[in-house]
Design a protein around this motif. Structure first.
Motif, mmCIF file in Angstrom:
data_model
loop_
_atom_site.group_PDB
_atom_site.id
_atom_site.type_symbol
_atom_site.label_atom_id
_atom_site.label_comp_id
_atom_site.label_asym_id
_atom_site.label_seq_id
_atom_site.Cartn_x
_atom_site.Cartn_y
_atom_site.Cartn_z
ATOM 1 N N GLN A 129 3.920 0.481 0.957
ATOM 2 C CA GLN A 129 3.492 -0.347 2.094
ATOM 3 C C GLN A 129 2.233 -1.132 1.743
ATOM 4 O OE1 GLN A 129 3.122 2.436 5.303
ATOM 5 N NE2 GLN A 129 5.289 2.317 5.840
ATOM 6 N N ALA A 130 1.297 -0.497 1.051
ATOM 7 C CA ALA A 130 0.075 -1.195 0.651
ATOM 8 C C ALA A 130 0.394 -2.314 -0.332
ATOM 9 C CB ALA A 130 -0.923 -0.209 0.047
ATOM 10 N N GLN A 131 1.329 -2.069 -1.255
ATOM 11 C CA GLN A 131 1.744 -3.113 -2.193
ATOM 12 C C GLN A 131 2.331 -4.297 -1.436
ATOM 13 O OE1 GLN A 131 0.157 -2.344 -5.166
ATOM 14 N NE2 GLN A 131 1.985 -3.064 -6.193
ATOM 15 N N GLN A 132 3.118 -4.007 -0.414
ATOM 16 C CA GLN A 132 3.732 -5.072 0.370
ATOM 17 C C GLN A 132 2.676 -5.855 1.153
ATOM 18 O OE1 GLN A 132 6.650 -2.732 2.467
ATOM 19 N NE2 GLN A 132 8.212 -3.100 0.908
ATOM 20 N N ARG A 133 1.640 -5.176 1.647
ATOM 21 C CA ARG A 133 0.556 -5.882 2.346
ATOM 22 C C ARG A 133 -0.189 -6.812 1.397
ATOM 23 N NH1 ARG A 133 -0.017 -0.852 4.990
ATOM 24 N NH2 ARG A 133 -1.634 -0.217 3.542
ATOM 25 N N ILE A 134 -0.424 -6.359 0.181
ATOM 26 C CA ILE A 134 -1.090 -7.211 -0.808
ATOM 27 C C ILE A 134 -0.204 -8.411 -1.139
ATOM 28 C CG2 ILE A 134 -1.949 -7.352 -3.184
ATOM 29 C CD1 ILE A 134 -2.770 -4.359 -2.866
ATOM 30 N N GLN A 135 1.096 -8.176 -1.266
ATOM 31 C CA GLN A 135 2.026 -9.278 -1.531
ATOM 32 C C GLN A 135 1.975 -10.291 -0.398
ATOM 33 O OE1 GLN A 135 3.666 -9.668 -4.358
ATOM 34 N NE2 GLN A 135 4.609 -11.570 -3.716
ATOM 35 N N ALA A 136 1.905 -9.815 0.831
ATOM 36 C CA ALA A 136 1.818 -10.719 1.983
ATOM 37 C C ALA A 136 0.513 -11.513 1.951
ATOM 38 C CB ALA A 136 1.920 -9.923 3.281
ATOM 39 N N MET A 137 -0.576 -10.874 1.539
ATOM 40 C CA MET A 137 -1.853 -11.583 1.395
ATOM 41 C C MET A 137 -1.731 -12.704 0.375
ATOM 42 S SD MET A 137 -4.533 -8.363 1.349
ATOM 43 C CE MET A 137 -5.861 -9.342 0.700
ATOM 44 N N LYS A 138 -1.061 -12.411 -0.737
ATOM 45 C CA LYS A 138 -0.884 -13.423 -1.781
ATOM 46 C C LYS A 138 -0.057 -14.594 -1.280
ATOM 47 C CE LYS A 138 0.981 -11.509 -5.207
ATOM 48 N NZ LYS A 138 1.591 -10.768 -6.302
ATOM 49 N N MET A 139 1.017 -14.290 -0.584
ATOM 50 C CA MET A 139 1.874 -15.356 -0.090
ATOM 51 C C MET A 139 1.142 -16.197 0.952
ATOM 52 S SD MET A 139 4.288 -14.849 -2.097
ATOM 53 C CE MET A 139 5.467 -16.050 -1.571
ATOM 54 N N GLN A 140 0.351 -15.565 1.792
ATOM 55 C CA GLN A 140 -0.446 -16.287 2.791
ATOM 56 C C GLN A 140 -1.450 -17.204 2.100
ATOM 57 O OE1 GLN A 140 -0.245 -16.342 6.131
ATOM 58 N NE2 GLN A 140 -1.993 -17.702 6.324
ATOM 59 N N ALA A 141 -2.097 -16.689 1.056
ATOM 60 C CA ALA A 141 -3.089 -17.489 0.334
ATOM 61 C C ALA A 141 -2.440 -18.698 -0.342
ATOM 62 C CB ALA A 141 -3.800 -16.613 -0.697
ATOM 63 N N GLN A 175 0.752 -2.360 -11.135
ATOM 64 C CA GLN A 175 0.540 -1.319 -10.138
ATOM 65 C C GLN A 175 1.878 -0.787 -9.622
ATOM 66 O OE1 GLN A 175 -2.291 -2.890 -7.288
ATOM 67 N NE2 GLN A 175 -3.994 -2.346 -8.616
ATOM 68 N N GLY A 176 2.852 -1.653 -9.465
ATOM 69 C CA GLY A 176 4.191 -1.203 -9.088
ATOM 70 C C GLY A 176 4.783 -0.278 -10.131
ATOM 71 N N GLN A 177 4.557 -0.590 -11.403
ATOM 72 C CA GLN A 177 5.039 0.263 -12.484
ATOM 73 C C GLN A 177 4.353 1.623 -12.451
ATOM 74 O OE1 GLN A 177 4.228 -2.174 -15.887
ATOM 75 N NE2 GLN A 177 6.121 -3.354 -15.675
ATOM 76 N N ARG A 178 3.053 1.636 -12.150
ATOM 77 C CA ARG A 178 2.325 2.908 -12.060
ATOM 78 C C ARG A 178 2.890 3.779 -10.939
ATOM 79 N NH1 ARG A 178 -3.560 1.498 -11.035
ATOM 80 N NH2 ARG A 178 -3.767 3.742 -10.897
ATOM 81 N N ILE A 179 3.227 3.153 -9.824
ATOM 82 C CA ILE A 179 3.818 3.905 -8.714
ATOM 83 C C ILE A 179 5.178 4.458 -9.134
ATOM 84 C CG2 ILE A 179 4.749 3.750 -6.375
ATOM 85 C CD1 ILE A 179 2.557 1.562 -5.870
ATOM 86 N N PHE A 180 5.992 3.628 -9.759
ATOM 87 C CA PHE A 180 7.314 4.068 -10.192
ATOM 88 C C PHE A 180 7.210 5.209 -11.195
ATOM 89 C CE2 PHE A 180 11.275 3.651 -12.674
ATOM 90 C CZ PHE A 180 12.161 3.916 -11.644
ATOM 91 N N GLN A 201 -6.187 -0.537 -4.025
ATOM 92 C CA GLN A 201 -4.850 0.010 -4.270
ATOM 93 C C GLN A 201 -4.803 0.763 -5.594
ATOM 94 O OE1 GLN A 201 -2.385 0.697 -2.610
ATOM 95 N NE2 GLN A 201 -0.465 0.387 -3.652
ATOM 96 N N SER A 202 -5.460 0.236 -6.610
ATOM 97 C CA SER A 202 -5.494 0.907 -7.900
ATOM 98 C C SER A 202 -6.125 2.294 -7.763
ATOM 99 C CB SER A 202 -6.275 0.069 -8.913
ATOM 100 O OG SER A 202 -6.296 0.715 -10.162
ATOM 101 N N LEU A 203 -7.218 2.365 -7.025
ATOM 102 C CA LEU A 203 -7.872 3.657 -6.787
ATOM 103 C C LEU A 203 -6.942 4.589 -6.009
ATOM 104 C CD1 LEU A 203 -10.374 5.493 -6.874
ATOM 105 C CD2 LEU A 203 -11.125 4.383 -4.758
ATOM 106 N N ASN A 204 -6.277 4.066 -4.986
ATOM 107 C CA ASN A 204 -5.351 4.890 -4.202
ATOM 108 C C ASN A 204 -4.223 5.442 -5.063
ATOM 109 O OD1 ASN A 204 -6.609 4.730 -1.704
ATOM 110 N ND2 ASN A 204 -5.524 2.873 -1.126
ATOM 111 N N ILE A 205 -3.693 4.622 -5.950
ATOM 112 C CA ILE A 205 -2.626 5.092 -6.837
ATOM 113 C C ILE A 205 -3.137 6.235 -7.693
ATOM 114 C CG2 ILE A 205 -1.134 4.487 -8.799
ATOM 115 C CD1 ILE A 205 -1.063 1.599 -7.601
ATOM 116 N N TRP A 206 -4.309 6.063 -8.274
ATOM 117 C CA TRP A 206 -4.867 7.095 -9.140
ATOM 118 C C TRP A 206 -5.097 8.393 -8.362
ATOM 119 C CZ3 TRP A 206 -8.850 10.451 -9.610
ATOM 120 C CH2 TRP A 206 -9.004 11.055 -10.855
ATOM 121 N N VAL A 207 -5.686 8.296 -7.193
ATOM 122 C CA VAL A 207 -5.987 9.482 -6.376
ATOM 123 C C VAL A 207 -4.697 10.207 -6.006
ATOM 124 C CG1 VAL A 207 -6.832 10.242 -4.113
ATOM 125 C CG2 VAL A 207 -8.205 8.688 -5.497
ATOM 126 N N LYS A 208 -3.699 9.478 -5.538
ATOM 127 C CA LYS A 208 -2.458 10.113 -5.108
ATOM 128 C C LYS A 208 -1.681 10.712 -6.278
ATOM 129 C CE LYS A 208 -1.922 7.485 -0.848
ATOM 130 N NZ LYS A 208 -2.627 8.439 -0.065
#
Length: 102
Positions: free
Chosen positions: A59-71, A36-41, A92-99
């Motif tokens: 920012q959404a990618q960073q929130r997901i990363q924080a969720m992973k680290m918390q888990a 997903q980071g590659q798709r954004i780039f 997030q995948s849908l948001n990337i596609w839409v944007k």
């Protein structure tokens, strides 16, 4: 947007995406985060994403990363945590596609 700003912005965002994608690379959750980071780039490079859209996606990618680290804090990602992270990545995948296609 001037070329200088675009170039520095691209470098800054690429660095943030790389840090997010490589923070903990082990397993399908991390692989998906990296893709997903590659798709954004790619959206930045092709001009499909504006500065504001890119900032929101990062920012959404960073929130997901924080969720992973918390888990992972307790050393085990339980099925509920995995499902929650997967749902966030789906969104997030849908948001990337839409944007990228607006």
């Amino acid at each position: 947007m001037t070329f200088a700003r675009t170039s520095s912005t691209t470098i800054l965002i690429a660095g943030a995406l790389l840090a997010t994608a490589t923070a903990a690379t082990a397993g399908p959750i991390d692989d998906r985060q990296a893709r997903q980071g590659q798709r954004i780039f790619q959206g930045i490079q092709s001009g499909q994403l504006s500065y504001g859209e890119t900032a929101q996606l990062v920012q959404a990618q960073q929130r997901i990363q924080a969720m992973k680290m918390q888990a992972r804090r307790d050393g085990f990602v339980d099925p509920w945590e995995r499902a929650r992270i997967n749902a966030a990545q789906n969104w997030q995948s849908l948001n990337i596609w839409v944007k990228k296609h607006n």
